[in-house]
Design a protein around this motif. Structure first.
Motif, PDB file in Angstrom:
ATOM      1  N   GLU A 251       1.256  -1.296   0.063  1.00  0.00           N
ATOM      2  CA  GLU A 251       0.060   0.449   0.081  1.00  0.00           C
ATOM      3  C   GLU A 251       0.751   1.265  -0.120  1.00  0.00           C
ATOM      4  O   GLU A 251       0.977   2.474   0.951  1.00  0.00           O
ATOM      5  CB  GLU A 251      -1.075   0.128   1.385  1.00  0.00           C
ATOM      6  N   THR A 252       1.983   1.244  -0.711  1.00  0.00           N
ATOM      7  CA  THR A 252       2.907   2.706  -1.141  1.00  0.00           C
ATOM      8  C   THR A 252       1.806   3.481  -1.760  1.00  0.00           C
ATOM      9  O   THR A 252       1.653   3.497  -2.944  1.00  0.00           O
ATOM     10  CB  THR A 252       3.760   2.464  -1.409  1.00  0.00           C
ATOM     11  N   THR A 253       1.331   5.190  -0.927  1.00  0.00           N
ATOM     12  CA  THR A 253       0.664   5.780  -1.735  1.00  0.00           C
ATOM     13  C   THR A 253       1.355   6.930  -2.705  1.00  0.00           C
ATOM     14  O   THR A 253       2.957   6.476  -2.401  1.00  0.00           O
ATOM     15  CB  THR A 253      -0.092   6.799  -1.162  1.00  0.00           C
ATOM     16  N   LYS A 256       4.006   8.900   0.183  1.00  0.00           N
ATOM     17  CA  LYS A 256       4.696   7.937   0.956  1.00  0.00           C
ATOM     18  C   LYS A 256       6.197   7.690  -0.223  1.00  0.00           C
ATOM     19  O   LYS A 256       7.612   7.480   0.440  1.00  0.00           O
ATOM     20  CB  LYS A 256       4.005   6.322   1.038  1.00  0.00           C
ATOM     21  N   ASP A 301      -5.757  10.101  -1.976  1.00  0.00           N
ATOM     22  CA  ASP A 301      -3.918   9.378  -2.317  1.00  0.00           C
ATOM     23  C   ASP A 301      -4.048   8.299  -2.640  1.00  0.00           C
ATOM     24  O   ASP A 301      -4.613   7.499  -2.978  1.00  0.00           O
ATOM     25  CB  ASP A 301      -3.055   9.118  -1.282  1.00  0.00           C
ATOM     26  N   ILE A 302      -3.506   8.302  -4.201  1.00  0.00           N
ATOM     27  CA  ILE A 302      -3.468   6.839  -5.408  1.00  0.00           C
ATOM     28  C   ILE A 302      -2.221   6.202  -4.237  1.00  0.00           C
ATOM     29  O   ILE A 302      -1.095   6.510  -4.272  1.00  0.00           O
ATOM     30  CB  ILE A 302      -3.546   7.618  -6.399  1.00  0.00           C
ATOM     31  N   VAL A 303      -2.724   4.757  -4.395  1.00  0.00           N
ATOM     32  CA  VAL A 303      -1.605   3.372  -4.046  1.00  0.00           C
ATOM     33  C   VAL A 303      -0.788   2.819  -5.823  1.00  0.00           C
ATOM     34  O   VAL A 303      -2.128   2.644  -5.908  1.00  0.00           O
ATOM     35  CB  VAL A 303      -2.801   2.031  -3.546  1.00  0.00           C
TER      36      VAL A 303
END
Length: 338
Positions: A251-253, A256, A301-303
């Motif tokens: 789940e890196t957005t 991040k 925020d997009i994954v």
């Protein structure tokens, strides 16, 4: 230039160098601390995910019921025919996938479930008996091998004595390791009803869906393979401190990933960050993310997915202004040294 001026200049330069050195040392320590915190956070996230896998696995383990199990060579089955004791037998499925029974002779049962084997016996015995009542129970399972490889703590071939669910196999492999990505690749084999051949089928399962929906918790059998790939990479380019490849964790957005790339520079355009993703047709898809809104609301925020490209635009005016001040600072430092 007087001696006092020279003396003061030397002190100023020495102080500047000392400040620079101490600042660099603090930066190194800060980076190490951030890396340590990031590793600890990833470890804690992985441990939490493995606990969820174990919990959900226990909850849905009963899905791999005997009725779903296909018979094969080495299995031992108990056959009971109501009020016909002579036909009650305990037999082992031989290497040809068949069993031999009185009255009926040799019957092929490999690939059938116990319920399907019951139906077969009812049909065949119906030629000799009126409305036969038959039960088939698997009393001994053959050893089956299911492979679990990739980013798990104990990869390898696992010997099991019954069908297992996907979550059960991940648990038997010691759970995910810290490099695991967010997807699992499963290769299973279906039996072609016309030819009897095993046909390979590949399925990609998202871990989040797997934990939420039991429909993704596939029942696995001997010969199936589970592959957990390591987290992929995304590319962060533009106005960030450390542009380049960033490891794609669970789940890196966008926010991040930019933080992993050192954060945005002063001249970054933060309200129009581009996420470029290749679609199945090969055409690039571009989506915009407003970092300022994400920080304020925690939403939109997009994954990111493996291979995504994050581009942080550059504000030309800010970059020019920053360049001007750098040049001015350089001229000033030269003037002080004269």
């Amino acid at each position: 230039m007087s001696k006092i001026t020279v003396f003061l200049s030397i002190i100023l330069v020495a102080a500047t160098l000392a400040a620079g050195c101490s600042g660099g040392s603090r930066a190194v320590v800060s980076e190490e601390a951030v890396a340590l915190q990031r590793a600890q956070a990833q470890r804690a996230k992985t441990e939490s995910l493995n606990r969820q896998i174990s919990t959900v696995s226990d909850r849905f383990a009963s899905r791999a019921r005997q009725s779903d199990y296909p018979l094969g060579a080495g299995d031992v089955i108990d056959i009971a025919v109501f009020q016909v004791d002579e036909l009650n037998k305990t037999v082992r499925v031989n290497g040809r996938g068949t069993i031999i029974l009185p009255l009926l002779g040799e019957l092929e049962v490999a690939g059938l479930t116990a319920q399907e084997a019951e139906q077969l016996l009812v049909e065949r015995l119906g030629e000799y008996l009126h409305d036969p009542q038959v039960s088939v129970f698997v009393s001994e399972y053959r050893s089956q091998e299911i492979s679990v490889v990739g980013a798990v703590n104990d990869p390898g071939i696992k010997n099991v004595n019954r069908s297992r669910t996907l979550l059960e196999m991940l648990t038997l492999a010691g759970g995910l390791d810290e490099k695991a990505g967010g997807q699992v690749y499963v290769q299973t084999a279906d039996i072609d009803p016309d030819t009897g051949e095993r046909l390979a089928r590949n399925t990609i399962v998202d871990l989040r869906q797997l934990l939420r929906s039991p429909e993704y918790n596939f029942i696995l059998q001997g010969g199936d393979t589970v592959f957990v790939p390591e987290a992929g990479i995304v590319f962060v380019e533009g106005a960030v401190e450390k542009p380049g490849a960033v490891a794609l964790e669970q789940e890196t957005t966008v926010l991040k990933a930019i933080a992993q790339a050192g954060g945005p520079k002063y001249e970054a355009i933060e309200d129009q960050v581009q996420v470029i993703r290749q679609t199945e047709s090969g055409e690039p898809q571009i989506r915009l993310v407003d970092l300022e809104e994400v920080r304020k609301t925690g939403e939109n925020d997009i994954v990111l997915e493996d291979g995504d490209i994050v581009v942080v635009g550059i504000n030309s005016f800010k970059r020019g202004w920053r360049g001007f001040w750098r040049g001015f600072a350089g001229i000033f430092s030269v003037g002080v040294g004269l």
